[in-house]
Motif scaffolding. Structure first.
Motif, mmCIF file in Angstrom:
data_model
loop_
_atom_site.group_PDB
_atom_site.id
_atom_site.type_symbol
_atom_site.label_atom_id
_atom_site.label_comp_id
_atom_site.label_asym_id
_atom_site.label_seq_id
_atom_site.Cartn_x
_atom_site.Cartn_y
_atom_site.Cartn_z
ATOM 1 N N GLN A 184 0.835 -1.206 0.000
ATOM 2 C CA GLN A 184 0.000 0.000 0.000
ATOM 3 C C GLN A 184 0.869 1.256 0.000
ATOM 4 O O GLN A 184 0.586 2.216 -0.719
ATOM 5 N N VAL A 185 1.929 1.238 0.823
ATOM 6 C CA VAL A 185 2.818 2.400 0.878
ATOM 7 C C VAL A 185 3.522 2.591 -0.464
ATOM 8 O O VAL A 185 3.616 3.711 -0.978
ATOM 9 N N ARG A 186 4.030 1.482 -1.027
ATOM 10 C CA ARG A 186 4.719 1.584 -2.318
ATOM 11 C C ARG A 186 3.767 2.102 -3.398
ATOM 12 O O ARG A 186 4.146 2.941 -4.218
ATOM 13 N N PHE A 187 2.538 1.581 -3.377
ATOM 14 C CA PHE A 187 1.556 2.026 -4.366
ATOM 15 C C PHE A 187 1.160 3.479 -4.111
ATOM 16 O O PHE A 187 1.014 4.270 -5.051
ATOM 17 N N GLY A 188 0.984 3.819 -2.820
ATOM 18 C CA GLY A 188 0.564 5.178 -2.493
ATOM 19 C C GLY A 188 1.620 6.226 -2.812
ATOM 20 O O GLY A 188 1.287 7.365 -3.163
ATOM 21 N N LEU A 189 2.909 5.844 -2.692
ATOM 22 C CA LEU A 189 3.990 6.796 -2.959
ATOM 23 C C LEU A 189 4.454 6.767 -4.410
ATOM 24 O O LEU A 189 5.374 7.509 -4.769
ATOM 25 N N ARG A 190 3.823 5.928 -5.238
ATOM 26 C CA ARG A 190 4.239 5.850 -6.637
ATOM 27 C C ARG A 190 4.119 7.188 -7.361
ATOM 28 O O ARG A 190 4.982 7.531 -8.184
ATOM 29 N N PRO A 191 3.063 8.004 -7.092
ATOM 30 C CA PRO A 191 3.024 9.323 -7.750
ATOM 31 C C PRO A 191 4.231 10.196 -7.423
ATOM 32 O O PRO A 191 4.690 10.966 -8.269
ATOM 33 N N LEU A 192 4.777 10.068 -6.182
ATOM 34 C CA LEU A 192 5.976 10.824 -5.834
ATOM 35 C C LEU A 192 7.173 10.352 -6.654
ATOM 36 O O LEU A 192 8.003 11.162 -7.089
ATOM 37 N N LYS A 193 7.267 9.023 -6.851
ATOM 38 C CA LYS A 193 8.360 8.501 -7.669
ATOM 39 C C LYS A 193 8.235 8.986 -9.103
ATOM 40 O O LYS A 193 9.242 9.333 -9.743
ATOM 41 N N ARG A 194 6.997 9.025 -9.604
ATOM 42 C CA ARG A 194 6.781 9.514 -10.967
ATOM 43 C C ARG A 194 7.172 10.985 -11.059
ATOM 44 O O ARG A 194 7.800 11.416 -12.042
ATOM 45 N N MET A 195 6.816 11.780 -10.041
ATOM 46 C CA MET A 195 7.205 13.190 -10.037
ATOM 47 C C MET A 195 8.725 13.331 -9.996
ATOM 48 O O MET A 195 9.303 14.205 -10.668
ATOM 49 N N ARG A 196 9.375 12.449 -9.219
ATOM 50 C CA ARG A 196 10.844 12.475 -9.158
ATOM 51 C C ARG A 196 11.448 12.189 -10.529
ATOM 52 O O ARG A 196 12.415 12.834 -10.943
ATOM 53 N N ASN A 197 10.874 11.213 -11.257
ATOM 54 C CA ASN A 197 11.388 10.881 -12.585
ATOM 55 C C ASN A 197 11.213 12.046 -13.550
ATOM 56 O O ASN A 197 12.077 12.307 -14.387
ATOM 57 N N VAL A 198 10.073 12.757 -13.422
ATOM 58 C CA VAL A 198 9.854 13.924 -14.284
ATOM 59 C C VAL A 198 10.888 15.005 -13.977
ATOM 60 O O VAL A 198 11.440 15.643 -14.883
ATOM 61 N N LEU A 199 11.185 15.205 -12.675
ATOM 62 C CA LEU A 199 12.209 16.181 -12.288
ATOM 63 C C LEU A 199 13.578 15.783 -12.819
ATOM 64 O O LEU A 199 14.371 16.638 -13.242
ATOM 65 N N LEU A 200 13.887 14.465 -12.789
ATOM 66 C CA LEU A 200 15.161 13.997 -13.343
ATOM 67 C C LEU A 200 15.214 14.264 -14.843
ATOM 68 O O LEU A 200 16.282 14.627 -15.368
ATOM 69 N N ASP A 201 14.081 14.075 -15.528
ATOM 70 C CA ASP A 201 14.037 14.373 -16.962
ATOM 71 C C ASP A 201 14.284 15.862 -17.213
ATOM 72 O O ASP A 201 14.994 16.233 -18.164
ATOM 73 N N ILE A 202 13.699 16.708 -16.361
ATOM 74 C CA ILE A 202 13.923 18.148 -16.500
ATOM 75 C C ILE A 202 15.383 18.480 -16.236
ATOM 76 O O ILE A 202 16.006 19.258 -16.966
ATOM 77 N N ARG A 203 15.936 17.863 -15.199
ATOM 78 C CA ARG A 203 17.337 18.106 -14.849
ATOM 79 C C ARG A 203 18.271 17.672 -15.972
ATOM 80 O O ARG A 203 19.271 18.337 -16.270
#
Length: 446
Positions: A184-203
């Motif tokens: 549940q925690v991994r699934f619930g925090l998945r949007p944060l991981k996706r946001m992190r990946n988008v930030l890495l793409d921007i970086r």
């Protein structure tokens, strides 16, 4: 040291509360089961009392006697732990065969006028749980009491089996709940991981904004980050505009001074021309440093190495067309530089122009990528006369030229070093395999 992981905190907190809740549940269930067993045990004892009362009768002497003994085999097996007694005037009048010649040791001062429960010691010192009641029958000379007892060990054994089974079951349940909480925690925090990946793409320069369908809780954060990116881009644009305005504002006075130098005598005019040229070079250099310092680390900045090198190659081939210099590119595609294209053009343009000036026939631009460190290496080799080993460190110094016959101010390599250092990179000069000079740029890769 405090744990910074949100996942660990959530999973650890869930595991802790699950453990505490299951332990409390285990205690409550064990207590309820024990209470149920004791009530069932007392009910069974009450049933035996009722059976003994049903088998009782009053003889001609006014004494209570049994028509027969109960047929339950537990009361017939010697020292089985299940016993009964009938007391008449405080003395034992009858007993179960399981007691033999022993008796139930009742608590002191017990007078079972009404049906009561008691704890007593058996013939072998075992703990007994019993019930007793005093009855009065018509024709009997005195009231009589019936006592029935059974082994507490049976309750404890049943409780122990139940506790072990329940502990195993709750343990499996607890593990399942912790695993479920983890998922549940991994699934619930998945949007944060996706946001992190988008930030890495921007970086890394693969994206310029926070684009995508984010969770409702993260959408305001994405909006604020986009606003911050837009604000930074606007600041950089204003800085570039101001730097460009300053450069254009200085060009006119410098051009006037250069023209005025033609009216002076030769020696004075040469001094004026040299100094105004040096001023122009210095202004360009410091404006470049200011621009690089402003854009260093700008999110989303990236440049195509092959595209930039190929554009410079075509320009330089036209400039050196009469010398027929061959400028080739090797392994430059599809590498990307994490920085502004203008900065890459200035660094690579200086190095390629310098190589073309000194080359006999050939200039080779190659690139390498170190995946482990995320580092980009760009090499510019020529087949010219090269630079002596003892002079390699000298030519990088500001304004230093080994051959004054070649055009230029000697600031090119120094500017390249400044820009590379702004990106935590470096410039290294070595002997080239082609026989001339190799300029090796170390820069961050996108």
């Amino acid at each position: 040291m405090p744990v910074k992981s949100i996942s660990f905190r959530l999973i650890f907190g869930a595991a802790l509360w699950i453990t505490i809740a299951l332990m409390i549940m285990g205690q409550v269930l064990t207590g309820m089961f024990r209470d149920h067993l004791e009530r069932a045990f007392d009910t069974a004892l009450h049933g035996h009392i009722e059976e003994l009362l049903a088998l009782s009768e009053v003889n001609k002497k006014g004494l209570v006697v049994l028509k027969r003994h109960p047929v339950d085999p537990q009361f017939n097996k010697p020292l089985s732990g299940w016993y009964w007694e009938i007391l008449f005037s405080g003395n034992r009048f009858d007993r179960s065969r399981s007691l033999w010649d022993q008796k139930i040791r009742l608590p002191e001062g017990m007078t079972p006028e009404q049906e009561t429960s008691f704890m007593a010691k058996g013939p072998r010192g075992e703990q007994l749980r019993g019930r007793a009641r005093t009855f009065t029958m018509p024709g009997a000379s005195e009231p009589f009491s019936i006592l029935v007892a059974g082994p507490v060990k049976e309750i404890e054994t049943a409780v122990s089996v139940f506790t072990n089974t329940m502990a195993a079951s709750l343990g499996v349940l607890g593990i399942g709940l912790v695993v479920a909480a983890f998922l549940q925690v991994r699934f619930g925090l998945r949007p944060l991981k996706r946001m992190r990946n988008v930030l890495l793409d921007i970086r890394a320069g693969r994206a310029s904004r926070m684009e995508g369908d984010f969770a409702s809780e993260l959408a305001p954060l994405a909006k604020e980050l986009n606003a911050l990116l837009d604000h930074n881009a606007a600041i950089i644009a204003r800085a570039r505009t101001q730097a460009g305005n300053l450069a254009h504002a200085m060009k006119t006075p410098l051009a006037v001074l250069t023209n005025e130098a033609d009216r002076l005598d030769k020696d004075t005019g040469d001094i004026f021309r040299d100094q105004t040229a040096l001023m122009a070079e210095q202004i360009a250099r410091h404006l470049s440093r200011a621009r690089v310092a402003a854009t260093r680390g700008l999110l989303g900045a990236h440049s195509d190495v092959h595209e930039t090198a190929d554009r410079l190659r075509r320009t330089l081939k036209r400039l050196h067309e009469e010398r027929a210099i061959d400028i080739s590119l090797k392994d430059t595609q599809p590498l990307m530089f994490q920085g502004e294209q203008q900065d890459l053009e200035e660094m690579l343009g200086n190095l390629m122009d310098n190589a073309a000036k000194w080359a006999s026939k050939l200039v080779v631009v190659s690139a390498e990528y170190d995946k482990q460190t995320g580092t980009l290496y760009i090499n510019v080799d020529d087949d010219g006369p090269g630079v002596p080993e003892e002079s390699l460190s000298v030519v990088i110094n500001r304004g230093k030229r080994l051959d004054e016959t070649k055009p230029g101010s000697g600031l090119g390599l120094d500017i390249v070093c400044d820009i590379a250092e702004m990106y935590d990179g470096s410039l290294e000069l070595t002997r080239s395999a082609l026989g001339g000079l190799r300029a090796r740029l170390k820069l961050p890769a996108a």
